[in-house]
Design an enzyme around this catalytic site. Structure first.
Site, mmCIF file in Angstrom:
data_model
loop_
_atom_site.group_PDB
_atom_site.id
_atom_site.type_symbol
_atom_site.label_atom_id
_atom_site.label_comp_id
_atom_site.label_asym_id
_atom_site.label_seq_id
_atom_site.Cartn_x
_atom_site.Cartn_y
_atom_site.Cartn_z
ATOM 1 C CE LYS A 171 -3.669 2.658 0.769
ATOM 2 N NZ LYS A 171 -4.542 3.043 -0.350
ATOM 3 C CB SER A 178 -0.451 7.331 -5.815
ATOM 4 O OG SER A 178 -1.623 7.481 -6.504
#
Ligand code: NAD
Length: 296
Positions: A171, A178
Site C-alpha cells: 500500500k 501515486s
C-alpha cells in the site's frame, strides 16, 4: 451466517460495512462517532459500545481506522478487541498503516491464538461505496482464504502480497508512487499553462502517453520488469529531455522541484554507465544499487 465485527465507520468503513450487509452478513459495529454508529444501525447493523463488545463472539473483526496508533488502541487499549476476541478468530485491518505496526499488532494477537490479516485498500472512497475496492493482502494463507469472500463482498480484486505486513508495505509503495506522480503532474501542467497550452489539450495528449497512463503497464513490462537493458528509449535521451524541460521552466519562472531532484538521479545513472540503457531498466538498476537492493 456468523455475525461480523466492524470498527471504524468513516468514509471507507461506513461504505464497506454497508456492502457486507448488502451481501447478507449481519454486522455489529463501533465507532467513537456516535452518529456514524447510528447511521449503520438505521441500515440494519447492531451497534456496540466498544471494540471489545464488537469482538465478543465474532470469528472475524474488521478495523478501518485512520492511523496505526488508533488501530493499536482499538485492539489492545481498554475495552479493546483483544479483551474479548476468541482464540481462532481473525482481525482484518484495512487501514493504511506502517508494516512494522501491522506486524507488532499481529505478533501480540498471535500470542493469544488470534490471526491477523492486513488488507489495505486500493482506490478511493467512491469505489468503497460501489463495492469495487481492491485489496492488497498479507497474512497466513489459510487466514486469507477465510476472509477472502468477505473482502470480495466489499471489492472486486484481492492480491495476495505475502506474509503479514506485506499488504501494508504494498500500500505504501502504491501511495508513494501515486503521491509523486500527482505532484509531477501538477508541476508539468502548471508549466504547460504558463507556456500557453490549454488544459484540455494537455489532458488529451497525456491520456495517450506513458506520462499520463502510468509506466507500469506501458514502458516497464518489456524492459525494467524483465531487467532488459536494450533501449526502447535511451536513458541519455530521457535525461536530455528532462534538462530541456528544466530549462523551459527556468525561462518561464515556474517550479519543477521533482524534476530538479530527478535530474541528479539521471546524472547518477549516466555516471554509472546506464546512459545507453533503456531509461526504465537503467533507472531501476541505479536505484536498486543505491538502496543496496538485491536484484530479483
Ligand atoms: P475517516 O476519517 O473517514 O474514518 C475513520 C473513522 O474512524 C471515523 O469514523 C472515526 O470516528 C473513527 N475512529 C477514530 N478513532 C477511533 C477509535 N479510537 N475507535 C473507533 N473509531 C475511531 O477515514 P477513511 O477515509 O475512512 O480512512 C480510513 C483508513 O483508510 C485510513 O487509514 C486511510 O488512509 C485509508 N484509506 C482511505 C481511502 C479514502 O479514499 N478515503 C482510500 C484508501 C485507504
Amino acid at each position: 451466517m456468523a455475525t461480523i465485527g466492524f470498527v471504524g465507520l468513516g468514509q471507507m468503513g461506513g461504505a464497506m460495512s454497508r456492502n457486507l450487509m448488502r451481501a447478507g452478513h449481519q454486522l455489529e459495529v463501533f465507532d467513537i462517532a456516535e452518529d456514524a454508529v447510528a447511521a449503520l444501525v438505521a441500515d440494519g447493523a447492531r451497534g456496540a459500545a466498544s471494540p471489545a463488545a464488537v469482538a465478543k463472539g465474532k470469528e472475524i473483526v474488521f478495523t478501518m481506522l485512520p492511523i496505526g496508533k488508533i488501530v493499536e488502541e482499538a485492539v489492545f487499549g481498554p475495552n479493546g478487541i483483544a479483551e474479548t476476541i476468541a482464540e481462532g478468530s481473525i482481525v482484518v485491518d484495512m487501514s493504511t498503516i506502517l508494516p512494522t505496526e501491522t506486524k507488532r499488532i499481529g505478533e501480540r494477537l498471535k500470542a493469544q491464538g488470534v490471526g491477523m490479516v492486513d488488507a489495505p485498500v486500493g482506490r478511493t472512497s467512491a469505489h468503497a461505496v460501489t463495492g469495487t475496492s481492491t485489496f492488497m493482502v498479507g497474512g497466513e494463507p489459510a487466514d486469507i482464504e477465510r476472509v477472502r469472500p468477505l473482502l470480495m463482498a466489499m471489492g472486486e480484486m484481492v492480491t495476495i502480497c505475502g506474509p503479514l505486513g506485506t499488504g501494508a508495505a504494498m500500500k505504501l509503495v502504491n501511495n508513494y508512487i501515486s503521491a509523486v506522480v500527482n505532484l509531477a503532474t501538477a508541476e508539468g501542467l502548471a508549466m504547460g499553462l504558463k507556456a500557453g497550452l490549454e488544459l484540455p489539450v494537455m489532458a488529451e495528449v497525456l491520456s495517450h502517453t506513458p506520462a499520463g497512463r502510468g509506466h507500469i503497464t506501458t514502458t516497464w513490462p518489456e524492459k525494467a520488469l524483465k531487467d532488459e537493458p536494450s533501449p526502447a528509449f535511451m536513458l541519455d535521451l530521457a535525461s536530455k529531455d528532462l534538462s530541456l524541460a528544466l530549462d523551459m521552466a527556468a525561462a518561464l519562472q515556474v517550479t519543477l522541484a521533482t524534476g530538479a531532484v530527478g535530474k541528479q538521479l539521471y546524472a547518477s545513472a549516466q555516471a554509472n554507465g546506464h546512459g545507453r540503457s533503456d531509461w526504465t531498466t537503467g533507472m531501476f538498476r541505479t536505484l536498486k544499487k543505491m538502496g543496496g537492493v538485491a536484484s530479483r
